[in-house]
Design a protein around this motif. Sequence first.
Motif, PDB file in Angstrom:
ATOM      1  N   UNK A 169       0.849  -1.189   0.000  1.00  0.00           N
ATOM      2  CA  UNK A 169       0.000   0.000   0.000  1.00  0.00           C
ATOM      3  C   UNK A 169       0.887   1.243   0.000  1.00  0.00           C
ATOM      4  N   UNK A 170       0.268   2.390  -0.255  1.00  0.00           N
ATOM      5  CA  UNK A 170       1.014   3.651  -0.224  1.00  0.00           C
ATOM      6  C   UNK A 170       1.596   3.891   1.172  1.00  0.00           C
ATOM      7  N   UNK A 171       0.833   3.581   2.199  1.00  0.00           N
ATOM      8  CA  UNK A 171       1.302   3.768   3.576  1.00  0.00           C
ATOM      9  C   UNK A 171       2.497   2.869   3.884  1.00  0.00           C
ATOM     10  N   UNK A 172       2.435   1.614   3.418  1.00  0.00           N
ATOM     11  CA  UNK A 172       3.562   0.694   3.625  1.00  0.00           C
ATOM     12  C   UNK A 172       4.806   1.187   2.892  1.00  0.00           C
ATOM     13  N   UNK A 173       4.607   1.695   1.690  1.00  0.00           N
ATOM     14  CA  UNK A 173       5.735   2.207   0.919  1.00  0.00           C
ATOM     15  C   UNK A 173       6.412   3.355   1.641  1.00  0.00           C
ATOM     16  N   UNK A 174       5.616   4.308   2.142  1.00  0.00           N
ATOM     17  CA  UNK A 174       6.178   5.469   2.839  1.00  0.00           C
ATOM     18  C   UNK A 174       6.861   5.066   4.142  1.00  0.00           C
ATOM     19  N   UNK A 175       6.348   4.035   4.799  1.00  0.00           N
ATOM     20  CA  UNK A 175       6.989   3.556   6.036  1.00  0.00           C
ATOM     21  C   UNK A 175       8.328   2.888   5.727  1.00  0.00           C
ATOM     22  N   UNK A 176       8.372   2.139   4.636  1.00  0.00           N
ATOM     23  CA  UNK A 176       9.597   1.413   4.270  1.00  0.00           C
ATOM     24  C   UNK A 176      10.658   2.331   3.665  1.00  0.00           C
ATOM     25  N   UNK A 177      10.229   3.275   2.841  1.00  0.00           N
ATOM     26  CA  UNK A 177      11.136   4.188   2.141  1.00  0.00           C
ATOM     27  C   UNK A 177      10.816   5.614   2.569  1.00  0.00           C
ATOM     28  N   UNK A 178      11.283   5.997   3.733  1.00  0.00           N
ATOM     29  CA  UNK A 178      10.864   7.256   4.344  1.00  0.00           C
ATOM     30  C   UNK A 178      11.778   8.443   4.029  1.00  0.00           C
ATOM     31  N   UNK A 179      12.901   8.206   3.367  1.00  0.00           N
ATOM     32  CA  UNK A 179      13.826   9.295   3.064  1.00  0.00           C
ATOM     33  C   UNK A 179      14.032   9.364   1.556  1.00  0.00           C
ATOM     34  N   UNK A 180      13.868  10.549   1.008  1.00  0.00           N
ATOM     35  CA  UNK A 180      14.144  10.762  -0.414  1.00  0.00           C
ATOM     36  C   UNK A 180      15.640  10.948  -0.596  1.00  0.00           C
ATOM     37  N   UNK A 181      16.211  10.252  -1.568  1.00  0.00           N
ATOM     38  CA  UNK A 181      17.638  10.379  -1.864  1.00  0.00           C
ATOM     39  C   UNK A 181      17.771  11.057  -3.220  1.00  0.00           C
ATOM     40  N   UNK A 182      18.496  12.144  -3.252  1.00  0.00           N
ATOM     41  CA  UNK A 182      18.737  12.892  -4.484  1.00  0.00           C
ATOM     42  C   UNK A 182      20.066  12.414  -5.071  1.00  0.00           C
ATOM     43  N   UNK A 183      20.032  11.911  -6.301  1.00  0.00           N
ATOM     44  CA  UNK A 183      21.240  11.452  -6.992  1.00  0.00           C
ATOM     45  C   UNK A 183      21.574  12.467  -8.068  1.00  0.00           C
ATOM     46  N   UNK A 184      22.807  12.983  -8.015  1.00  0.00           N
ATOM     47  CA  UNK A 184      23.244  13.999  -8.962  1.00  0.00           C
ATOM     48  C   UNK A 184      24.446  13.460  -9.753  1.00  0.00           C
ATOM     49  N   UNK A 185      24.247  13.129 -11.039  1.00  0.00           N
ATOM     50  CA  UNK A 185      25.380  12.643 -11.826  1.00  0.00           C
ATOM     51  C   UNK A 185      26.379  13.766 -12.106  1.00  0.00           C
ATOM     52  N   UNK A 186      27.652  13.412 -12.055  1.00  0.00           N
ATOM     53  CA  UNK A 186      28.664  14.416 -12.399  1.00  0.00           C
ATOM     54  C   UNK A 186      29.484  13.976 -13.613  1.00  0.00           C
ATOM     55  N   UNK A 187      29.339  12.718 -13.993  1.00  0.00           N
ATOM     56  CA  UNK A 187      29.960  12.238 -15.235  1.00  0.00           C
ATOM     57  C   UNK A 187      29.061  11.167 -15.850  1.00  0.00           C
ATOM     58  N   UNK A 188      28.952  11.203 -17.156  1.00  0.00           N
ATOM     59  CA  UNK A 188      28.150  10.234 -17.876  1.00  0.00           C
ATOM     60  C   UNK A 188      28.858   9.894 -19.171  1.00  0.00           C
ATOM     61  N   UNK A 189      28.977   8.606 -19.423  1.00  0.00           N
ATOM     62  CA  UNK A 189      29.672   8.179 -20.638  1.00  0.00           C
ATOM     63  C   UNK A 189      28.921   7.003 -21.229  1.00  0.00           C
ATOM     64  N   UNK A 190      28.685   7.021 -22.497  1.00  0.00           N
ATOM     65  CA  UNK A 190      27.994   5.925 -23.171  1.00  0.00           C
ATOM     66  C   UNK A 190      28.725   5.511 -24.436  1.00  0.00           C
ATOM     67  N   UNK A 191      28.641   4.257 -24.731  1.00  0.00           N
ATOM     68  CA  UNK A 191      29.276   3.699 -25.944  1.00  0.00           C
ATOM     69  C   UNK A 191      28.297   2.840 -26.681  1.00  0.00           C
TER      70      UNK A 191
END
Length: 59
Positions: A37-59
Motif C-alpha cells: 500500500x502507499x502507507x507501507x511504501x512510505x513507512x519502508x522508504x521514508x527518506x528521499x535520496x537525491x542522486x546527482x550525476x557528475x559524469x556520464x559516458x555511453x558507448x
Amino acid sequence: MWTAARSAAAPDRRWSNPDEWCWTEKYAEGLASLSMTEEQFHAEYSVTVRVTPDRLRGF
C-alpha cells in the motif's frame, strides 16, 4: 551499447513529508503489483535520496 555514470547521493529533506509526494498516485498500480500500500511504501522508504550525476559516458 552501455552507459557508465559517476554520481553523488545525499538525503533530500525537502521531500521528507509523504503528504507532498505526488508520484505515489502515478505509481499506485506498480505498488499494488508489489502487494504494497502507499502507507507501507512510505513507512519502508521514508527518506528521499537525491542522486546527482557528475559524469556520464555511453558507448
